[in-house]
Design a protein around this motif. Structure first.
Motif, mmCIF file in Angstrom:
data_model
loop_
_atom_site.group_PDB
_atom_site.id
_atom_site.type_symbol
_atom_site.label_atom_id
_atom_site.label_comp_id
_atom_site.label_asym_id
_atom_site.label_seq_id
_atom_site.Cartn_x
_atom_site.Cartn_y
_atom_site.Cartn_z
ATOM 1 N N VAL A 59 63.044 -30.670 88.618
ATOM 2 C CA VAL A 59 63.109 -32.062 88.190
ATOM 3 C C VAL A 59 64.193 -32.201 87.132
ATOM 4 C CG1 VAL A 59 61.814 -33.945 87.147
ATOM 5 C CG2 VAL A 59 60.678 -32.367 88.685
ATOM 6 N N LEU A 60 65.118 -33.134 87.352
ATOM 7 C CA LEU A 60 66.240 -33.310 86.443
ATOM 8 C C LEU A 60 66.059 -34.513 85.521
ATOM 9 C CD1 LEU A 60 69.177 -32.552 88.889
ATOM 10 C CD2 LEU A 60 67.968 -30.993 87.381
ATOM 11 N N GLN A 61 64.985 -35.270 85.693
ATOM 12 C CA GLN A 61 64.720 -36.410 84.837
ATOM 13 C C GLN A 61 63.733 -36.018 83.750
ATOM 14 O OE1 GLN A 61 64.050 -36.745 88.211
ATOM 15 N NE2 GLN A 61 65.839 -37.881 88.896
ATOM 16 N N ALA A 62 63.901 -36.625 82.562
ATOM 17 C CA ALA A 62 63.014 -36.315 81.445
ATOM 18 C C ALA A 62 62.929 -37.511 80.511
ATOM 19 C CB ALA A 62 63.525 -35.096 80.687
ATOM 20 N N THR A 63 61.923 -37.478 79.659
ATOM 21 C CA THR A 63 61.749 -38.484 78.623
ATOM 22 C C THR A 63 62.058 -37.854 77.277
ATOM 23 O OG1 THR A 63 60.007 -39.547 79.910
ATOM 24 C CG2 THR A 63 60.106 -40.084 77.577
ATOM 25 N N VAL A 64 62.814 -38.556 76.446
ATOM 26 C CA VAL A 64 63.168 -38.052 75.114
ATOM 27 C C VAL A 64 61.944 -38.169 74.217
ATOM 28 C CG1 VAL A 64 64.664 -38.376 73.125
ATOM 29 C CG2 VAL A 64 65.570 -38.719 75.417
ATOM 30 N N VAL A 65 61.582 -37.050 73.578
ATOM 31 C CA VAL A 65 60.403 -37.005 72.720
ATOM 32 C C VAL A 65 60.803 -37.054 71.245
ATOM 33 C CG1 VAL A 65 58.385 -35.630 72.114
ATOM 34 C CG2 VAL A 65 59.145 -35.711 74.462
ATOM 35 N N ALA A 66 61.889 -36.366 70.888
ATOM 36 C CA ALA A 66 62.357 -36.346 69.499
ATOM 37 C C ALA A 66 63.858 -36.093 69.477
ATOM 38 C CB ALA A 66 61.632 -35.263 68.701
ATOM 39 N N VAL A 67 64.533 -36.617 68.467
ATOM 40 C CA VAL A 67 65.975 -36.417 68.321
ATOM 41 C C VAL A 67 66.294 -35.988 66.898
ATOM 42 C CG1 VAL A 67 66.620 -38.065 70.113
ATOM 43 C CG2 VAL A 67 66.396 -38.840 67.782
ATOM 44 N N GLY A 68 67.382 -35.235 66.768
ATOM 45 C CA GLY A 68 67.857 -34.839 65.461
ATOM 46 C C GLY A 68 68.684 -35.957 64.838
ATOM 47 N N PRO A 69 69.119 -35.768 63.592
ATOM 48 C CA PRO A 69 69.883 -36.812 62.907
ATOM 49 C C PRO A 69 71.292 -36.989 63.439
ATOM 50 C CG PRO A 69 69.701 -34.873 61.536
ATOM 51 C CD PRO A 69 68.836 -34.632 62.733
ATOM 52 N N GLY A 70 71.857 -35.977 64.063
ATOM 53 C CA GLY A 70 73.226 -36.044 64.575
ATOM 54 C C GLY A 70 74.048 -34.891 64.042
ATOM 55 N N SER A 71 75.320 -34.867 64.430
ATOM 56 C CA SER A 71 76.197 -33.783 63.992
ATOM 57 C C SER A 71 77.256 -34.340 63.049
ATOM 58 C CB SER A 71 76.857 -33.124 65.205
ATOM 59 O OG SER A 71 77.629 -34.083 65.906
ATOM 60 N N VAL A 72 77.849 -33.458 62.274
ATOM 61 C CA VAL A 72 78.899 -33.842 61.332
ATOM 62 C C VAL A 72 80.246 -33.577 61.993
ATOM 63 C CG1 VAL A 72 79.863 -33.404 59.051
ATOM 64 C CG2 VAL A 72 77.397 -33.293 59.394
ATOM 65 N N ASN A 73 81.113 -34.604 62.038
ATOM 66 C CA ASN A 73 82.423 -34.426 62.656
ATOM 67 C C ASN A 73 83.406 -33.776 61.677
ATOM 68 O OD1 ASN A 73 83.130 -36.504 60.936
ATOM 69 N ND2 ASN A 73 83.293 -38.047 62.545
ATOM 70 N N GLN A 74 84.656 -33.637 62.071
ATOM 71 C CA GLN A 74 85.643 -32.935 61.252
ATOM 72 C C GLN A 74 85.941 -33.649 59.939
ATOM 73 O OE1 GLN A 74 88.995 -32.378 63.839
ATOM 74 N NE2 GLN A 74 88.063 -30.648 64.890
ATOM 75 N N LYS A 75 85.754 -34.947 59.904
ATOM 76 C CA LYS A 75 86.002 -35.718 58.682
ATOM 77 C C LYS A 75 84.801 -35.709 57.738
ATOM 78 C CE LYS A 75 89.322 -38.804 60.802
ATOM 79 N NZ LYS A 75 89.678 -40.189 61.117
ATOM 80 N N GLY A 76 83.705 -35.118 58.178
ATOM 81 C CA GLY A 76 82.511 -35.037 57.347
ATOM 82 C C GLY A 76 81.551 -36.193 57.535
ATOM 83 N N ASN A 77 81.824 -37.058 58.492
ATOM 84 C CA ASN A 77 80.940 -38.194 58.767
ATOM 85 C C ASN A 77 79.853 -37.789 59.758
ATOM 86 O OD1 ASN A 77 82.596 -39.786 57.165
ATOM 87 N ND2 ASN A 77 83.888 -40.342 58.901
ATOM 88 N N LEU A 78 78.684 -38.372 59.596
ATOM 89 C CA LEU A 78 77.570 -38.092 60.498
ATOM 90 C C LEU A 78 77.746 -38.887 61.783
ATOM 91 C CD1 LEU A 78 74.816 -36.602 60.721
ATOM 92 C CD2 LEU A 78 73.764 -38.727 59.979
ATOM 93 N N GLN A 79 77.774 -38.179 62.920
ATOM 94 C CA GLN A 79 77.869 -38.821 64.227
ATOM 95 C C GLN A 79 76.464 -38.829 64.826
ATOM 96 O OE1 GLN A 79 80.691 -37.022 66.828
ATOM 97 N NE2 GLN A 79 80.258 -38.418 68.510
ATOM 98 N N PRO A 80 75.848 -40.012 64.974
ATOM 99 C CA PRO A 80 74.458 -40.068 65.448
ATOM 100 C C PRO A 80 74.322 -39.635 66.901
ATOM 101 C CG PRO A 80 75.368 -42.269 65.282
ATOM 102 C CD PRO A 80 76.404 -41.334 64.723
ATOM 103 N N VAL A 81 73.106 -39.281 67.276
ATOM 104 C CA VAL A 81 72.784 -38.877 68.639
ATOM 105 C C VAL A 81 72.820 -40.122 69.528
ATOM 106 C CG1 VAL A 81 71.020 -37.789 70.069
ATOM 107 C CG2 VAL A 81 71.372 -37.002 67.746
ATOM 108 N N SER A 82 73.259 -39.967 70.782
ATOM 109 C CA SER A 82 73.463 -41.112 71.668
ATOM 110 C C SER A 82 72.207 -41.587 72.394
ATOM 111 C CB SER A 82 74.541 -40.783 72.699
ATOM 112 O OG SER A 82 74.130 -39.693 73.485
ATOM 113 N N VAL A 83 71.093 -40.887 72.253
ATOM 114 C CA VAL A 83 69.835 -41.310 72.884
ATOM 115 C C VAL A 83 68.785 -41.535 71.810
ATOM 116 C CG1 VAL A 83 70.276 -40.157 75.084
ATOM 117 C CG2 VAL A 83 69.118 -38.923 73.281
ATOM 118 N N THR A 84 67.747 -42.295 72.164
ATOM 119 C CA THR A 84 66.654 -42.551 71.236
ATOM 120 C C THR A 84 65.339 -42.108 71.867
ATOM 121 O OG1 THR A 84 66.399 -44.801 72.078
ATOM 122 C CG2 THR A 84 67.803 -44.526 70.153
ATOM 123 N N VAL A 85 64.325 -42.001 71.060
ATOM 124 C CA VAL A 85 63.004 -41.564 71.517
ATOM 125 C C VAL A 85 62.462 -42.575 72.527
ATOM 126 C CG1 VAL A 85 60.625 -41.119 70.802
ATOM 127 C CG2 VAL A 85 62.523 -40.347 69.379
#
Length: 99
Positions: free
Chosen positions: A38-64
């Motif tokens: 099965v390739l479909q899933a439901t998002v249960v939890a997400v992290g805050p995002g990653s830090v890009n090269q400039k030091g800014n937080l890039q949020p995750v593209s999906v939500t719970v």
């Protein structure tokens, strides 16, 4: 719920895969080996995002609660409360379903 006990870090996404179909539309029971992954899933939890090269937080593209399409291979299997979840990077998720 899993999200109360486990919070992913950085750009990680915790998902719960849908269950595989065990009966065809014609009523034939499928053995476990014949069921496709099965390739479909439901998002249960997400992290805050990653830090890009400039030091800014890039949020995750999906939500719970969103339904997403996963790659056939990959992800880290995690068992919480006798249920299996998978941990993917945000960039590994192929897409999300919109209503």
């Amino acid at each position: 719920m899993a999200f109360r006990k486990f919070l992913p870090l950085f750009d990680r996404v915790l998902v719960e895969r849908f269950t595989a179909e065990t009966v065809t539309k014609g009523g034939i029971m499928l053995p476990e080996k014949a069921q496709s992954k099965v390739l479909q899933a439901t998002v249960v939890a997400v992290g805050p995002g990653s830090v890009n090269q400039k030091g800014n937080l890039q949020p995750v593209s999906v939500t719970v609660g969103e339904k997403v399409l996963l790659p056939e291979y990959g992800g880290t299997k995690i068992s919480l409360d006798d249920k299996d979840y998978f941990l993917f990077r945000d960039g590994d998720i192929l897409g999300k379903y919109v209503a």
